[in-house]
Design an enzyme around this catalytic site. Structure first.
Site, short mmCIF file in Angstrom:
data_model
loop_
_atom_site.label_atom_id
_atom_site.label_comp_id
_atom_site.label_asym_id
_atom_site.label_seq_id
_atom_site.Cartn_x
_atom_site.Cartn_y
_atom_site.Cartn_z
N LYS A 9 29.81 8.72 54.34
CA LYS A 9 29.55 9.78 53.36
C LYS A 9 28.46 10.72 53.83
O LYS A 9 27.72 10.44 54.78
CB LYS A 9 29.18 9.17 52.01
CG LYS A 9 30.34 8.48 51.31
CD LYS A 9 31.54 9.40 51.11
CE LYS A 9 31.29 10.51 50.13
NZ LYS A 9 32.46 11.41 49.98
N HIS A 28 31.52 17.62 53.45
CA HIS A 28 31.92 18.35 52.24
C HIS A 28 30.82 19.33 51.83
O HIS A 28 30.31 19.30 50.71
CB HIS A 28 32.23 17.37 51.10
CG HIS A 28 33.34 16.41 51.41
ND1 HIS A 28 34.65 16.82 51.57
CD2 HIS A 28 33.34 15.06 51.60
CE1 HIS A 28 35.41 15.77 51.82
NE2 HIS A 28 34.64 14.70 51.87
N ASP A 60 53.10 23.03 44.18
CA ASP A 60 52.49 23.43 45.44
C ASP A 60 52.86 24.88 45.70
O ASP A 60 53.87 25.39 45.20
CB ASP A 60 52.97 22.55 46.60
CG ASP A 60 52.06 22.61 47.81
OD1 ASP A 60 51.17 21.75 47.93
OD2 ASP A 60 52.22 23.54 48.62
N ARG A 120 56.97 22.75 51.63
CA ARG A 120 56.42 21.44 51.24
C ARG A 120 57.16 20.87 50.03
O ARG A 120 57.44 19.68 49.97
CB ARG A 120 54.93 21.59 50.92
CG ARG A 120 54.23 20.28 50.68
CD ARG A 120 54.14 19.44 51.94
NE ARG A 120 54.01 18.02 51.61
CZ ARG A 120 54.77 17.07 52.10
NH1 ARG A 120 55.75 17.35 52.96
NH2 ARG A 120 54.58 15.81 51.77
N SER A 136 53.61 26.55 42.55
CA SER A 136 52.31 26.55 41.88
C SER A 136 51.84 27.97 41.62
O SER A 136 51.52 28.73 42.55
CB SER A 136 51.28 25.81 42.76
OG SER A 136 50.03 25.76 42.10
N VAL A 188 40.82 14.57 42.16
CA VAL A 188 40.53 14.06 43.50
C VAL A 188 39.81 15.11 44.34
O VAL A 188 39.12 14.78 45.31
CB VAL A 188 41.83 13.59 44.18
CG1 VAL A 188 41.54 12.95 45.54
CG2 VAL A 188 42.58 12.59 43.30
N ALA A 189 39.93 16.38 43.97
CA ALA A 189 39.29 17.47 44.72
C ALA A 189 37.81 17.59 44.42
O ALA A 189 37.16 18.52 44.90
CB ALA A 189 39.99 18.79 44.39
N ASP A 236 35.27 16.16 45.56
CA ASP A 236 34.42 16.21 46.76
C ASP A 236 34.17 17.65 47.21
O ASP A 236 33.14 17.95 47.82
CB ASP A 236 35.06 15.44 47.92
CG ASP A 236 34.64 13.98 47.94
OD1 ASP A 236 33.58 13.67 47.38
OD2 ASP A 236 35.37 13.15 48.51
N VAL A 266 35.40 10.58 40.19
CA VAL A 266 34.58 9.83 41.15
C VAL A 266 34.69 10.50 42.52
O VAL A 266 35.78 10.72 43.04
CB VAL A 266 35.03 8.36 41.22
CG1 VAL A 266 34.28 7.62 42.32
CG2 VAL A 266 34.82 7.68 39.87
N ALA A 267 33.53 10.81 43.09
CA ALA A 267 33.51 11.60 44.32
C ALA A 267 33.77 10.77 45.58
O ALA A 267 33.99 11.35 46.64
CB ALA A 267 32.16 12.31 44.45
#
Length: 372
Positions: free
Chosen positions: A75, A96, A198, A203, A220, A267-268, A270, A298-299
């Site tokens: 990390k 990050h 997306d 994709r 998207s 999830v993004a 970070d 949660v990072a």
């Protein structure tokens, strides 16, 4: 080169920069390794195991940072670790930086050479060091979201797979990359009704083919995101712009319009998060509620399965660690344009354009920094 592996000190982070196999490989290649005592105890590796693999054990992190030519972590460095970095020392880890100006300034002030796992590329345009953690996080996102949907955790009381006579939960995945694909895999396996969005038609076509049309794919856009989010039981934010801050695709108004007790797993986070109402959380206090919607942000999600995550990460990082150690960091990056893209900070200068844009800072291209 003397390679140092400190114990991770970010809250509830039990992964480690190098396990026994990579240590043996470096030692066989004529390099030296020093590991902080207890660095991998939580994943079943003790100091004696490292010694048998050829490493030396340091009494504390200060010794590792003081002696090592290159620091290998998992990390981003915490403030106390940044304070121990020195000019010309190599740091190889996840950084990050885009949403973190304080860390960026700390690394610049240290004079170190900071190489970020998440911006190293491969010949296919992929992110080979981020991918294994994205696989873990994508799979965990559904698991975490299903848990948050339980009534006791503030959720709607939805079983993702449903039961005969009751429709399954609706899962919306924003982003069809590595995180998104793995989230779709698990959500589909649960028996949920899955939609993935997306911007890339190619994709979406690949996902449609992979999952044999049992999922729904959508282009998207702001309107399609809003339509899907407000009807979802579980939204998984799987957006990634390499090195840059994540775009805020889910607005506060969308969150306010969601069903009571629905769940967002960002999830993004970070990279700052793709939902306007998101903020980083920890494994000990993983969720919070905004407008009666549960947020799980949660990072360091892969840290919850630290052994699996560490082994997967080490499989990917070892060839680069070896190259940096054996060839020397400057020669290794000058000879490998994909590794060069990992360079974020070089001796007091920011060298990554996306980070510079996110923070409105000046930067120097990595190639120029090394040439100078």
């Amino acid at each position: 080169m003397l390679v140092g592996v400190p114990r991770e000190i970010k809250a509830e982070e039990h992964r480690v920069g190098m396990t026994l196999g990579p240590v043996r490989e470096l030692v066989r290649a004529g390099q030296e390794v020093i590991v902080e005592t207890g660095a991998a105890h939580r994943i079943g590796i003790d100091d004696e195991d490292y010694v048998a693999a050829g490493a030396r054990i340091a009494a504390d992190a200060a010794e590792v940072f003081a002696r090592a030519d290159m620091i290998v972590k998992v990390k981003e460095p915490q403030p106390s670790e940044i304070a121990m970095l020195r000019e010309g020392q190599v740091l190889f880890t996840f950084l990050h930086l885009a949403p973190d100006p304080a860390q960026t300034q700390g690394l610049i002030d240290s004079g170190c050479i900071a190489i970020a796992y998440e911006t190293v590329t491969d010949e296919y345009g992929g992110l080979p060091l981020l991918a294994p953690m994205s696989e873990v996080a994508g799979r965990m996102a559904v698991q975490a979201g299903a848990h948050c949907l339980e009534t006791e955790h503030g959720g709607r009381g939805i079983l993702l797979g449903g039961v005969p006579g009751v429709r399954p939960g609706r899962v919306v995945v924003i982003g069809g990359g590595v995180v998104g694909t793995n989230a779709v895999l698990i959500a589909n396996g649960f028996g949920a009704q899955v939609t993935v969005l997306d911007t890339s038609h190619r994709r979406l076509a690949a996902l449609d083919l992979e999952f044999r049309s049992v999922i729904t794919t959508r282009q998207s856009r702001a309107d399609s995101i809003e339509q899907e989010v407000v009807e979802a039981d579980l939204v998984i934010g799987a957006v990634l712009v390499p090195g840059a801050a994540a775009p805020r695709l889910v607005t506060g108004d969308m969150v306010a319009a969601m069903k009571r007790g629905s769940v967002i797993v960002d999830v993004a986070i970070d990279q700052g998060g793709c939902c306007e109402t998101s903020r980083p959380t920890t494994h000990s206090d993983p969720s919070f509620v905004v407008d009666e919607v549960v947020h799980y942000c949660v990072a360091n999600m892969p840290g919850a399965v630290a052994r699996t995550s560490t082994l997967a990460l080490n499989n990917a990082t070892l060839p680069y660690i070896r190259k940096l150690a054996v060839e020397g960091w400057r020669e290794a990056m000058l000879g490998d344009p994909h590794l060069l893209r990992g360079l974020n900070v070089h001796r007091g200068r920011l060298t990554h354009g996306a980070v510079a844009e996110a923070q409105d800072r000046d930067h120097i291209p990595a190639q120029e920094a090394l040439a100078a």
